[in-house]
Design an enzyme around this catalytic site. Structure first.
Site, mmCIF file in Angstrom:
data_model
loop_
_atom_site.group_PDB
_atom_site.id
_atom_site.type_symbol
_atom_site.label_atom_id
_atom_site.label_comp_id
_atom_site.label_asym_id
_atom_site.label_seq_id
_atom_site.Cartn_x
_atom_site.Cartn_y
_atom_site.Cartn_z
ATOM 1 N N ASP A 176 5.341 8.226 -3.723
ATOM 2 C CA ASP A 176 4.850 7.747 -2.434
ATOM 3 C C ASP A 176 5.367 8.656 -1.323
ATOM 4 O OD1 ASP A 176 4.146 5.707 -0.248
ATOM 5 O OD2 ASP A 176 3.647 4.573 -2.049
ATOM 6 N N HIS A 217 5.705 3.695 4.310
ATOM 7 C CA HIS A 217 4.896 3.104 3.242
ATOM 8 C C HIS A 217 5.681 3.016 1.931
ATOM 9 C CE1 HIS A 217 1.604 3.034 0.194
ATOM 10 N NE2 HIS A 217 0.963 2.335 1.110
ATOM 11 N N ASN A 309 -8.773 0.727 -0.920
ATOM 12 C CA ASN A 309 -9.011 -0.220 0.173
ATOM 13 C C ASN A 309 -10.403 -0.071 0.803
ATOM 14 O OD1 ASN A 309 -6.400 -1.010 -0.211
ATOM 15 N ND2 ASN A 309 -5.636 -0.370 1.780
ATOM 16 N N SER A 385 -2.093 -1.147 -1.999
ATOM 17 C CA SER A 385 -0.769 -0.529 -2.154
ATOM 18 C C SER A 385 0.314 -1.567 -2.302
ATOM 19 C CB SER A 385 -0.444 0.350 -0.941
ATOM 20 O OG SER A 385 -1.166 1.548 -0.955
#
Length: 616
Positions: A176, A217, A309, A385
């Site tokens: 990530d 994130h 998404n 996520s």
């Protein structure tokens, strides 16, 4: 490689500009068209190519070819010498250069450099999620003060699951934007990761050993997996005794390259990770990433990735690669969130949040303030996520309880998932909604494997009872005959001790161990690759039926074929009873159940014919 970082920064600025433009109409951020345009913008790194050389190709060799190709290739990272992955940037005519490179027999493959990113629409919700009116006190209840706000953990039955497993000793790699896991320069460890366990990772964006988060994130995702729990601070994590491996593949804009991600997957697999979490996505297929996912799976690593998404019927990569577990998102009500992508590659759904329900609808975790990387905040995010680390963490719980590899982990995850609408699989929810406690129960004592054997033995008794006295072989004589019993075992539970005894084998020997470990109907995973649904030709009576013709000429094969047919009957009947798995090629998902039932009866007819004694 300064040029590599400069080009990434320019492309990331373009991505961020598009994102900022989209925020001018924030009420429509879930719209498929908007998300699609943003994804397509981030799909290809302009002027970038990836070349993967065959094993044994040296740097001196490809350096000699560079002038002919008109490019300057460099290993993508420190992993390059092992993986053979090189990149070039600033290429003028990408298609022409790739055509020249692909003619060289030393080239495994060559392709454009792809861009992947944090899925759009995952900004923090304002404020903290509101606490629930009541917290169920059944099971383990941590003392973290914000735990009452974590509806998502109760949705997947974590209080009961924590009584059985907390993921102790399992390494989960988070690929990530990094994790706020250490105090280093301007970076500070977030307060609710103090006491959490970490394993040395790597920063593939900046090519150093400090995989710190400059976005927020990755830290949020890591918190869902293994936030320090029952520490009187903040919130809880799913597998809070697991070990986190921070692996930075996305920059401070939230974007990164296919080459970095592929090298990172191999790095994690080679350095002790049992689970890899990728809460990132992109629009295009990358061979270098697909091969890396396959490499990790063969090393015994479960790869979990976000479906995307875009809110459309297309699962994004890397979630769509065979070998990865694709995760969709649901809101607090248990229905698919409007932003969550779905489709034929989907495996399972998990809590991802739904901002339409206000702050209380988000997934709350500790992360950094992206405007000040040294500042720790609690924020509620939404997105696939956020759903993905729930599944990765439950995979860690399963490994901690003895799961032997990705096949067994996935079987337990899917068997334990809560069915939606009573269906074994749907495009919107995969095999259903994640349930940690039920998945642990499916794993426990080989529960996902041994029932097939018990069903087969029960059906054997039924078959023998339908025969007249002189036609019937002895109940115990048949069981103790190896030619009958061994095929029955192979068809129901496989060589269940193969991985425990020979788990270190590699190459062809490793493939043999993997096949032997599986029941014969599941050999389709080895032959056809791990698909999202089972192959109906193997989940049928076809194999026993074809072999039964041999018994016409070779009478001595009758006991073995009878045992195999009964084994298949036990396997198929248990699959039908447990409403799993979903079968490929079916025009309607509800046809899977009658297919399994009909083929069970055909197997029983074959078994009865093979076991029947000739009477004079």
């Amino acid at each position: 490689m300064p040029m590599k970082r400069l080009n990434l920064a320019v492309l990331a600025l373009a991505v961020m500009a598009a994102a900022c433009a989209s925020r001018s109409d924030s009420s429509e951020r879930e719209a498929s068209a908007e998300d699609s345009s943003r994804r397509e913008l981030a799909q290809v790194a302009a002027g970038g190519i990836v070349v993967d050389f065959k094993d044994g190709t040296t740097k001196a060799e490809y350096d000699a070819w560079e002038s002919e190709w008109g490019v300057d290739l460099e290993f993508n990272s420190t992993e390059g010498e092992r993986s053979g992955v090189t990149i070039a940037q600033g290429v003028g005519d990408v298609d022409a250069v790739l055509a020249r490179i692909r003619q060289n027999p030393a080239v495994q493959f060559a392709e454009p450099l792809m861009m992947f990113a944090v899925p759009p629409g995952e900004e923090a919700l304002s404020g903290l999620a509101a606490p629930l009116d009541e917290v169920n006190k059944d099971g383990y209840t941590p003392n973290d003060p914000e735990y009452p706000r974590q509806w998502n953990l109760r949705m997947i039955n974590m209080p009961s699951a924590w009584q059985e497993s907390r993921g102790k000793g399992v390494v989960v790699a988070v690929l990530d934007t990094g994790i706020a896991y250490e105090d280093y320069d301007d970076f500070k460890q977030v307060v609710d990761l103090k006491g959490a366990k970490f394993k040395k990772g790597y920063d593939f964006v900046n090519d150093d050993e400090h995989a710190n988060d400059d976005h927020g994130h990755g830290t949020h995702v890591a918190g869902t997996i293994a936030q320090a729990t029952n520490n009187g601070q903040g919130v809880a994590g799913v597998a809070f005794e697991a070990t986190l491996m921070p692996v930075k593949v996305l920059n401070h804009f939230g974007s990164g390259t296919s080459a970095d991600i592929a090298d990172a997957i191999r790095f994690a697999a080679d350095n002790g990770a049992k689970v890899i979490n990728m809460s990132l996505g992109g629009g295009g297929h990358s061979k270098v990433m697909a091969d890396a996912v396959e490499y990790a799976r063969k090393k015994g690593v479960t790869v979990v990735a976000a479906a995307g998404n875009a809110g459309r019927a297309r699962v994004e990569y890397p979630a769509a690669y065979p070998g990865s577990v694709a995760v969709a998102a649901v809101g607090p009500g248990g229905t698919r969130a409007p932003y969550s992508s779905y489709g034929k590659e989907l495996d399972i759904a998990a809590p991802g949040g739904d901002k339409r329900q206000g702050d209380a609808g988000g997934i709350l975790q500790n992360t950094i303030d992206p405007r000040d990387v040294s500042r720790s905040v609690y924020a509620a995010y939404q997105g696939t996520s956020m759903a993905t680390p729930h599944v990765a963490a439950v995979a860690a719980l399963l490994y901690a309880e003895g799961a032997s590899g990705p096949d067994e982990v996935e079987k337990a995850l899917f068997a334990g998932a809560k069915r939606v609408g009573g269906q074994a699989w749907t495009e919107e929810y995969g095999h259903g909604l994640l349930d940690a406690q039920a998945s642990l129960a499916a794993l426990g004592g080989g529960a996902s494997r041994w029932p097939s054997m018990w069903w087969a033995l029960a059906l054997l008794a039924l078959v023998l009872l339908t025969m007249r006295g002189r036609e019937r072989p002895g109940y115990f004589n048949i069981l103790f005959r190896p030619s009958f019993f061994i095929p029955l075992v192979l068809a129901t539970v496989g060589v269940f001790f193969a991985r425990s005894w020979f788990g270190g084998a590699s190459g062809v020997a490793g493939d043999v161990v993997d096949a032997a470990y599986l029941p014969i109907p599941d050999w389709q995973r080895i032959i056809f690759g791990r698909g999202k649904m089972a192959n109906p030709l193997f989940y049928s009576s076809l194999i026993p039926l074809l072999l039964s013709f041999l018994a016409i000429k070779y009478q001595g094969l009758r006991p073995a074929i009878g045992g195999l047919a009964l084994g298949f009957a036990g396997f198929l009947s248990y699959a039908a009873w447990s409403k799993a798995p979903a079968l490929a090629w079916m025009p309607f998902t509800f046809l899977a159940l009658p297919w399994l039932v009909v083929n069970t009866f055909i197997c029983l007819i074959i078994a009865r014919a093979m076991l029947k004694r000739e009477t004079v």
